[in-house]
Write a protein that holds these residues in place. Structure first.
Motif, PDB file in Angstrom:
ATOM      1  N   LEU A 268      90.841   2.448  26.382  1.00  0.00           N
ATOM      2  CA  LEU A 268      92.132   1.918  25.960  1.00  0.00           C
ATOM      3  C   LEU A 268      92.405   2.250  24.499  1.00  0.00           C
ATOM      4  N   MET A 269      91.421   2.054  23.645  1.00  0.00           N
ATOM      5  CA  MET A 269      91.602   2.379  22.234  1.00  0.00           C
ATOM      6  C   MET A 269      91.871   3.875  22.070  1.00  0.00           C
ATOM      7  N   GLN A 270      91.220   4.693  22.867  1.00  0.00           N
ATOM      8  CA  GLN A 270      91.450   6.128  22.793  1.00  0.00           C
ATOM      9  C   GLN A 270      92.890   6.463  23.182  1.00  0.00           C
ATOM     10  N   GLN A 271      93.418   5.829  24.224  1.00  0.00           N
ATOM     11  CA  GLN A 271      94.806   6.070  24.623  1.00  0.00           C
ATOM     12  C   GLN A 271      95.773   5.648  23.520  1.00  0.00           C
ATOM     13  N   ILE A 272      95.506   4.516  22.900  1.00  0.00           N
ATOM     14  CA  ILE A 272      96.351   4.042  21.803  1.00  0.00           C
ATOM     15  C   ILE A 272      96.312   5.035  20.652  1.00  0.00           C
ATOM     16  N   ARG A 273      95.133   5.514  20.321  1.00  0.00           N
ATOM     17  CA  ARG A 273      94.997   6.466  19.206  1.00  0.00           C
ATOM     18  C   ARG A 273      95.580   7.839  19.548  1.00  0.00           C
TER      19      ARG A 273
END
Length: 122
Positions: free
Chosen positions: A90-95
């Motif tokens: 999820l953090m990767q998608q946000i970034r």
């Protein structure tokens, strides 16, 4: 492990900050929407529905119609981290989204931002 607070923030509140960033640099909301739809598979109506419903970032990505298959081509540093090395999905998608917004704000060519595609979508 504690959840990061950005996961619970509404997508609409983050979107407002994205709009401010790209417009401050002389770019348009249409360009922003194009990279969002390219990344997530939302169409314009779906994006408007998301913005009106105030869903959080976690739900925004969980309900995304289809992450672009070229997402792995997004490379580089955002917020001090290499996006390709972020372990939390999820953090990767946000970034990934943050990286695309930065590229719009910097005036990078849209075909380069969309990793070679001319249009939004998959």
């Amino acid at each position: 492990m504690a959840r990061h607070r950005i996961f619970a923030m509404s997508f609409a509140s983050i979107y407002v900050m994205y709009v401010q960033k790209v417009e401050r640099k002389g770019h348009t909301t249409a360009e922003l929407d194009q990279v969002i739809t390219w990344l997530t598979g939302y169409d314009d109506a779906g994006l408007r529905r998301v913005l009106d419903s105030e869903i959080d970032m976690e739900t925004f990505f969980a309900e995304a119609p289809a992450m672009n298959p070229n997402v792995s081509l997004i490379k580089g540093v955002i917020c001090g981290y290499r996006v390709e090395d972020i372990e939390d999905p999820l953090m990767q998608q946000i970034r990934y989204l943050d990286k695309l917004v930065d590229e719009v704000a910097r005036g990078k060519k849209m075909t380069s931002i969309l990793r070679g595609s001319e249009t939004a979508g998959i």
